[in-house]
Design an enzyme around this catalytic site. Structure first.
Site, PDB file in Angstrom:
ATOM      1  N   GLU A 212       1.101  -1.245  -0.162  1.00  0.00           N
ATOM      2  CA  GLU A 212      -0.004  -0.109   0.084  1.00  0.00           C
ATOM      3  C   GLU A 212       0.728   1.229   0.021  1.00  0.00           C
ATOM      4  O   GLU A 212       1.523   1.503   1.105  1.00  0.00           O
ATOM      5  CB  GLU A 212      -0.877  -0.077   1.144  1.00  0.00           C
ATOM      6  CG  GLU A 212      -1.674  -1.268   1.301  1.00  0.00           C
ATOM      7  CD  GLU A 212      -2.670  -1.426   0.325  1.00  0.00           C
ATOM      8  OE1 GLU A 212      -3.214  -0.411  -0.270  1.00  0.00           O
ATOM      9  OE2 GLU A 212      -3.170  -2.567   0.065  1.00  0.00           O
ATOM     10  N   CYS A 250      -1.636   9.375   2.575  1.00  0.00           N
ATOM     11  CA  CYS A 250      -1.139   9.006   1.278  1.00  0.00           C
ATOM     12  C   CYS A 250      -2.600   9.348   0.314  1.00  0.00           C
ATOM     13  O   CYS A 250      -2.379   9.381  -0.753  1.00  0.00           O
ATOM     14  CB  CYS A 250      -1.349   7.163   1.392  1.00  0.00           C
ATOM     15  SG  CYS A 250      -2.512   6.761   2.191  1.00  0.00           S
TER      16      CYS A 250
HETATM   17  P1  NAD Z   1       8.476   3.829   5.071  1.00  0.00           P
HETATM   18  O1  NAD Z   1       8.300   3.176   3.808  1.00  0.00           O
HETATM   19  O2  NAD Z   1      10.030   4.649   5.158  1.00  0.00           O
HETATM   20  O3  NAD Z   1       8.413   3.074   6.106  1.00  0.00           O
HETATM   21  C1  NAD Z   1       7.189   2.094   6.256  1.00  0.00           C
HETATM   22  C2  NAD Z   1       7.609   0.917   6.994  1.00  0.00           C
HETATM   23  O4  NAD Z   1       8.792   0.317   6.548  1.00  0.00           O
HETATM   24  C3  NAD Z   1       7.962   1.250   8.519  1.00  0.00           C
HETATM   25  O5  NAD Z   1       7.312   0.090   9.419  1.00  0.00           O
HETATM   26  C4  NAD Z   1       9.573   1.143   8.278  1.00  0.00           C
HETATM   27  O6  NAD Z   1      10.122   0.784   9.523  1.00  0.00           O
HETATM   28  C5  NAD Z   1       9.562   0.064   7.544  1.00  0.00           C
HETATM   29  N1  NAD Z   1      10.927   0.176   6.803  1.00  0.00           N
HETATM   30  C6  NAD Z   1      11.580   1.190   6.387  1.00  0.00           C
HETATM   31  N2  NAD Z   1      12.804   1.033   5.777  1.00  0.00           N
HETATM   32  C7  NAD Z   1      12.772  -0.347   5.660  1.00  0.00           C
HETATM   33  C8  NAD Z   1      13.558  -1.248   5.123  1.00  0.00           C
HETATM   34  N3  NAD Z   1      14.880  -0.813   4.372  1.00  0.00           N
HETATM   35  N4  NAD Z   1      13.343  -2.729   5.316  1.00  0.00           N
HETATM   36  C9  NAD Z   1      12.506  -2.833   5.879  1.00  0.00           C
HETATM   37  N5  NAD Z   1      11.489  -2.303   6.561  1.00  0.00           N
HETATM   38  C10 NAD Z   1      11.740  -0.857   6.374  1.00  0.00           C
HETATM   39  O7  NAD Z   1       7.469   4.992   5.219  1.00  0.00           O
HETATM   40  P2  NAD Z   1       7.433   6.508   4.995  1.00  0.00           P
HETATM   41  O8  NAD Z   1       8.423   7.092   4.093  1.00  0.00           O
HETATM   42  O9  NAD Z   1       7.759   7.091   6.462  1.00  0.00           O
HETATM   43  O10 NAD Z   1       5.912   6.855   4.690  1.00  0.00           O
HETATM   44  C11 NAD Z   1       5.306   7.756   3.752  1.00  0.00           C
HETATM   45  C12 NAD Z   1       5.085   6.796   2.570  1.00  0.00           C
HETATM   46  O11 NAD Z   1       3.893   5.875   2.913  1.00  0.00           O
HETATM   47  C13 NAD Z   1       4.434   7.870   1.530  1.00  0.00           C
HETATM   48  O12 NAD Z   1       4.775   7.625   0.419  1.00  0.00           O
HETATM   49  C14 NAD Z   1       2.839   7.577   1.933  1.00  0.00           C
HETATM   50  O13 NAD Z   1       2.119   7.860   0.717  1.00  0.00           O
HETATM   51  C15 NAD Z   1       3.053   6.010   1.974  1.00  0.00           C
HETATM   52  N6  NAD Z   1       1.654   5.635   2.898  1.00  0.00           N
HETATM   53  C16 NAD Z   1       0.740   4.884   2.063  1.00  0.00           C
HETATM   54  C17 NAD Z   1      -0.346   4.357   2.637  1.00  0.00           C
HETATM   55  C18 NAD Z   1      -1.491   3.698   2.050  1.00  0.00           C
HETATM   56  O14 NAD Z   1      -2.341   3.203   2.640  1.00  0.00           O
HETATM   57  N7  NAD Z   1      -1.536   3.519   0.557  1.00  0.00           N
HETATM   58  C19 NAD Z   1      -0.710   4.859   3.984  1.00  0.00           C
HETATM   59  C20 NAD Z   1       0.333   5.687   4.781  1.00  0.00           C
HETATM   60  C21 NAD Z   1       1.482   6.174   3.891  1.00  0.00           C
END
Ligand code: NAD
Length: 478
Positions: A212, A250
């Protein structure tokens, strides 16, 4: 926790899952009821950690997280038995006597990664789906919302059957370690960058994934004939941009597409709506942390972008607050128009005709949502038929997220897989086809040695031509 710890934890959970305990309706219902109890008993604590992590007001925290999840728990409890029931499937006459159905099988032990902006909802919505479908779940919430992650770790283990539900806290390193293991499904919410890391790791084990993700959600705003409609539209646009987590969502509106001729009227109405509802820190969530504050501030540093600010633009780095900011026609190649904004900055792009918005959207990656504020039925039809996005919402924004009867998810760059309500149950189930035949009727022409007559008979079976089949079988012509 050490890598070995994760592996043995997964081993233990798999063993627990193999006991078959999660398969009963009563176990699943008990978990949902326990979560409801958690929400009843800890509402204030939940709103407190959400305030601490993301700065949400009590009302916003209740509306977007506590309320949405509680509603989902109640409707899941009501419908779970129906979701679990096998689905009868019709069969062609040639298989007579036979019966077929789809049996819903849990996948096993699933891994859920959640994000910090809705740290309760984005953790528990998939967790509820996974439990409804009878799975064991490991939840890895975000390190960027540590108070909420701690709350989930402390309380899920107390309220839920902790042999089957575990919370593991930590950042990217912990995430990477978890990704080395073989799960039965990985459900990820976050950025497209990490989404790719998840999919690459999952490919090694052929683990199915749902990702997502985010992207730029456009809102098309038609000129709208009535001044009341324009006012309502702009109040909803303001809520769709600044009303949930200060645009750190998002599904927040990323930018507006409007006609040149109506731009100034719409901008004035938008400014009025912003002043009414989103001025003052009590009505606006702060930016989550310094890094995100700096990322957003740097979007405004580009000189051409700075020149395009027509409202707001002030930055309070001590309290991490960015004023609701409106920009008119920033350059299309500036970062603010090429990257997801994920914050309270709203570019407005003017077009000669509102229909040009379709071409504009089609030239970019498929968004999670397309919003359009219009009464023009032809334009609505064209948007549905000529663009592709996770979903489309007309004349409102964000509200679609709270509707369990509509699936939520992206397409292309904005994600893979749909959930919420029944769709979450399906996301974490294997719909196993069961065919029950009997020995009563045997069709001899299904076996070799082959000849022309058998070919004719088989041909008629595939054409559902049962009269022709009987005639051919009896050696008669039509
Ligand atoms: P992110 O991708 O950095 O982190 C998301 C999760 O992944 C966290 O639990 C984090 O600890 C984990 N993570 C981070 N790096 C990782 C790695 N190398 N290996 C494994 N796990 C890892 O999230 P962000 O960038 O802070 O969030 C913002 C993004 O999320 C935006 O693009 C937003 O649109 C999207 N988002 C989407 C939805 C949806 O429902 N479609 C909802 C909320 C946010």
């Amino acid at each position: 926790m050490e890598e070995l710890g994760f592996e043995s934890l997964l081993g233990e959970m798999r063993e627990s899952f193999e006991s078959g305990r999660t398969r009963s309706l009563s176990w699943r219902e008990a978990q949902l009821k326990a979560l409801l109890k958690l929400f009843q008993e800890k509402e204030e604590e939940i709103c407190k950690v959400l305030k601490e992590d993301v700065g949400k007001s009590y009302v916003e925290a209740f509306r977007d997280e506590v309320g949405v999840v509680t509603k989902n728990l109640n409707s899941s409890l009501k419908d779970l038995k129906t979701w679990m029931a096998p689905e009868r499937v019709s069969l062609p006459l040639v298989t007579f006597p036979a019966r077929a159905e789809l049996v819903k099988e849990p996948l096993g032990v699933v891994l859920v990664f959640s994000c910090w902006n809705f740290p309760i909802g984005l953790s528990l919505e998939p967790l509820i789906g996974a439990i409804c479908a009878g799975n064991a779940v490991v939840l890895k919430p975000s390190e960027i919302s540590p108070a909420t992650s701690e709350f989930l770790a402390n309380n899920l283990s107390k309220y839920l059957d902790n042999k089957f539900v575990k919370v593991i806290q930590g950042g990217p390193q912990v995430g990477e370690k978890l990704l080395e293991l073989k799960w039965d499904k990985i459900f990820f919410t976050g950025s497209p960058r990490v989404g790719r890391i998840v999919m690459t790791a999952a490919a090694k084990h052929l683990t199915p994934v749902a990702v997502e993700l985010g992207g730029k959600c456009p809102a098309i705003v038609d000129s709208l004939a009535s001044s009341r409609d324009r006012k309502v539209a702009m109040a909803r646009v303001a809520a769709g941009k600044w009303g949930s987590c200060a645009g750190q969502a998002c599904i927040a509106i990323d930018y507006l597409l409007v006609e040149e001729k109506s731009a100034s009227v719409l901008v004035e109405l938008l400014k009025t709506a912003v002043k009414r509802s989103y001025s003052g820190p009590e009505n606006m969530t702060r930016i989550v942390n310094k890094q995100h504050f700096q990322r957003l501030s740097s979007l405004l540093k580009d000189q051409e972008v700075a020149k395009s600010v027509v409202h707001g633009g002030s930055l309070d780095s001590t309290n991490l607050i960015i004023e609701p900011t409106i920009l008119m026609n920033p350059p299309l190649d500036a970062e603010i128009m090429t990257e997801e904004i994920f914050g309270p900055l709203l570019p407005i792009i003017t077009l000669k005709k509102i229909e040009d918005s379709i071409k504009f959207i089609r030239a970019r990656p498929k968004p999670l949502v397309i919003y359009a504020f219009t009464n023009d039925e032809l334009l609505k039809r064209r948007i549905i038929e000529e663009t592709s996005s996770g979903s489309v919402t007309f004349n409102d924004a964000i509200v679609q997220y709270a509707l369990d009867t509509l699936p939520f998810g992206g397409i292309g760059e904005s994600g893979i897989g749909k959930y919420h309500g029944r769709f979450s149950f399906d996301m974490f189930s294997h719909k196993k086809p069961i065919l029950r035949r009997s020995f009563l009727v045997e069709i001899p022409f299904r076996y070799p040695p082959w000849d022309e007559r058998k070919l004719q008979l088989i041909r008629r079976v595939y054409q559902f031509d049962y009269v022709g089949l009987i005639l051919c079988f009896l050696g008669l012509k039509r």
